[in-house]
Each structure stands twice: as C-alpha cells, then as structure tokens.
Motif scaffolding. Structure first.
Motif, PDB file in Angstrom:
ATOM      1  N   SER A  28     -17.139  -5.727  -9.070  1.00 33.24           N
ATOM      2  CA  SER A  28     -17.141  -4.525  -9.727  1.00 33.24           C
ATOM      3  C   SER A  28     -16.682  -4.675 -11.460  1.00 33.24           C
ATOM      4  O   SER A  28     -15.788  -5.440 -11.523  1.00 33.24           O
ATOM      5  N   ARG A  87     -15.646  -2.519 -13.493  1.00 32.98           N
ATOM      6  CA  ARG A  87     -14.373  -1.911 -13.803  1.00 32.98           C
ATOM      7  C   ARG A  87     -13.033  -2.939 -13.309  1.00 32.98           C
ATOM      8  O   ARG A  87     -12.193  -3.128 -14.203  1.00 32.98           O
ATOM      9  N   GLY A  89     -22.230  -5.369 -17.004  1.00 32.55           N
ATOM     10  CA  GLY A  89     -22.426  -3.875 -16.909  1.00 32.55           C
ATOM     11  C   GLY A  89     -23.482  -3.182 -17.767  1.00 32.55           C
ATOM     12  O   GLY A  89     -24.100  -2.129 -17.292  1.00 32.55           O
ATOM     13  N   GLU A 128     -23.942   0.362 -16.026  1.00 29.39           N
ATOM     14  CA  GLU A 128     -22.803   1.137 -16.241  1.00 29.39           C
ATOM     15  C   GLU A 128     -22.036   1.002 -17.722  1.00 29.39           C
ATOM     16  O   GLU A 128     -21.279   1.977 -17.739  1.00 29.39           O
ATOM     17  N   ILE A 129     -22.792   0.421 -18.543  1.00 26.88           N
ATOM     18  CA  ILE A 129     -22.181   0.360 -20.095  1.00 26.88           C
ATOM     19  C   ILE A 129     -23.457   0.372 -20.824  1.00 26.88           C
ATOM     20  O   ILE A 129     -24.657  -0.185 -20.682  1.00 26.88           O
ATOM     21  N   ARG A 130     -23.539   1.570 -21.704  1.00 25.34           N
ATOM     22  CA  ARG A 130     -24.605   1.660 -22.721  1.00 25.34           C
ATOM     23  C   ARG A 130     -24.674   0.558 -23.276  1.00 25.34           C
ATOM     24  O   ARG A 130     -24.142  -0.354 -23.851  1.00 25.34           O
ATOM     25  N   ASP A 168     -10.368   2.553 -17.931  1.00 24.82           N
ATOM     26  CA  ASP A 168     -10.864   3.945 -17.499  1.00 24.82           C
ATOM     27  C   ASP A 168     -11.169   4.746 -18.749  1.00 24.82           C
ATOM     28  O   ASP A 168     -12.348   5.303 -18.746  1.00 24.82           O
ATOM     29  N   LEU A 186     -14.276   2.955 -20.788  1.00 23.34           N
ATOM     30  CA  LEU A 186     -15.426   3.232 -19.907  1.00 23.34           C
ATOM     31  C   LEU A 186     -16.138   4.618 -19.999  1.00 23.34           C
ATOM     32  O   LEU A 186     -17.133   4.543 -20.124  1.00 23.34           O
ATOM     33  N   GLU A 187     -14.953   5.494 -20.034  1.00 19.40           N
ATOM     34  CA  GLU A 187     -15.868   7.078 -20.174  1.00 19.40           C
ATOM     35  C   GLU A 187     -16.615   7.014 -21.309  1.00 19.40           C
ATOM     36  O   GLU A 187     -17.382   7.737 -21.399  1.00 19.40           O
ATOM     37  N   ARG A 196     -20.098   4.699 -21.142  1.00 12.04           N
ATOM     38  CA  ARG A 196     -21.044   5.083 -19.963  1.00 12.04           C
ATOM     39  C   ARG A 196     -22.413   5.444 -20.640  1.00 12.04           C
ATOM     40  O   ARG A 196     -22.206   6.357 -21.620  1.00 12.04           O
ATOM     41  N   PRO A 197     -23.671   5.128 -20.322  1.00 13.50           N
ATOM     42  CA  PRO A 197     -24.912   5.777 -20.475  1.00 13.50           C
ATOM     43  C   PRO A 197     -24.781   7.329 -20.403  1.00 13.50           C
ATOM     44  O   PRO A 197     -24.125   7.647 -19.463  1.00 13.50           O
ATOM     45  N   GLU A 198     -25.447   7.898 -21.541  1.00 10.74           N
ATOM     46  CA  GLU A 198     -25.737   9.618 -20.933  1.00 10.74           C
ATOM     47  C   GLU A 198     -26.451   9.762 -19.916  1.00 10.74           C
ATOM     48  O   GLU A 198     -27.472   9.144 -19.606  1.00 10.74           O
TER      49      GLU A 198
END
Length: 217
Positions: free
Chosen positions: A99, A101, A160, A165-167, A205, A208-209, A212-214
């Motif tokens: 994971s 995260r 990620g 999970e990550i832009r 958290d 990550l918020e 995160r990709p749109e």
C-alpha cells in the motif's frame, strides 16, 4: 530544507553500535576492534568528555588498543566521529510494497521516532552536532546513509504515480518534500513542537488528499 529522508538524526536513546560502515580500502578488517573503539568514544562522551577534549590517544587507551590500531582505521577524530554517528543510526524499515499510503506512513513514522530519539539523547545530539559542523563529513553521511532513505521514498511515490494514486504532473522530488517537510520542520526547525503518535498518518492523509489525480470527467 533538504529533500532527503532522515535529516533528523536519531536512534533509540540507549542505542549502541551496530554494524560499522564498510571498511575503507587498506584498513584491516576487524569488527571487534572497530566496536571496541566506537564503544570507547561513547563511554568517554557519556562520562562527560566533550568531543573537543577527546584525543585519538585517549580513545585508544579507553578501548584497550594501541594508537596505531585507531589510526589504521581512521585518519583523524572527525572521520572516527562519522562512524560513531553511523553506529547510532537505526536502519529504516523497508517498505512492504503493498500500500502506497502504508509505506509512506512507515517512512514518516521512522522520521518521527528519530526526531524523538534525538531530543531524548544528549549523546546523540553531541555526536550529530559535531558531524554537522564538518561539511565534508556531513556530505559523506548524506551520501552513504540518507540517500538510500530518500530513494526509498521516491520509489514509493513513483509506484503511486504508476498505479494512479498520485498525480503525475508534478516533479516527484517536490512531492517528496510535501510529505517529509512537515515532519522535518517539527523535528529540526521547531524542536519545541510535539511529535505525537498519529502525526505520520495525519501528514500522509493530508498530503495524499492534495496530490491525488482529479476524477475523470
């Protein structure tokens, strides 16, 4: 602020030497002698000696070895202190890879505990302060110890990005700074601030918020 993971120095406050750094070319291979010498330095500092008061001769006497034995391993006191700091260093746990995260929390929790350990260990603060004051030694410590931690963080972030999970429209080094920056700021720049349980989770958290990709569409 450095981008490297692990800039806040720490180990368990009562830590004692683990494996010493790889031997330099031409230095006799004797782990027992290495450990005895490093233990001698730690004892002398714990007994009240400042690093400025330490001498290679005094360290050799405390370790029960000849002065030549110390000099064959380290050309001077500063090089020896670098290995003393490495001996107090706790290896970062490897990310599990399950994971993103959880792996990020694991790496930031390591930084939090290192920060707490440094605050609680006068011995560690003394050694770290000496190495930090020597630019070449500090650079070598980063190259041989901190870089590996930073690369572990980048690997998690790239994973990620690859799995969505990550832009991906930001430089990975900058994204890394977003995660480690808040922890390092508390641990190094604002040492009066608390490093409470759950801080790693909160930072991960929160960041990550934002990275995160749109949602599609």
């Amino acid at each position: 602020m450095s981008r490297a993971v692990g800039d806040s120095e720490a180990a368990a406050p009562d830590a004692r030497p683990g494996p010493v750094a790889p031997e330099r070319r031409g230095r006799p291979r004797s782990a027992a002698a290495d450990t005895a010498i490093i233990e001698a330095v730690l004892r002398l500092i714990e007994n009240g000696a400042s690093i400025g008061e330490l001498s290679m001769e005094g360290i050799a006497r405390e370790a029960g070895v000849g002065k030549a034995t110390v000099y064959r391993r380290w050309p001077g006191k500063s090089a020896l202190m670098l290995d003393v700091m490495r001996s107090l260093d706790t290896p970062s746990p490897p990310p599990a890879g399950l994971s993103v995260r959880d792996d990020l929390i694991l790496l930031l929790e390591f930084l939090r505990r290192r920060g707490l350990a440094k605050r609680n260990s006068a011995l560690l603060r003394t050694v770290v302060s000496h190495v930090q004051a020597q630019p070449e030694l500090w650079a070598e410590y980063h190259e041989t110890v901190v870089r590996a931690r930073h690369e572990a963080l980048l690997a998690v972030l790239r994973r990620g990005m690859a799995n969505g999970e990550i832009r991906t429209d930001h430089d990975v080094e900058t994204v890394a700074d977003l995660f480690v920056g808040p922890m390092l700021a508390r641990a190094i720049l604002h040492e009066w601030k608390e490093l409470p349980d759950g801080l790693a989770e909160e930072i991960v958290d929160m960041v990550l918020e934002g990275v995160r990709p749109e949602p599609a569409g």
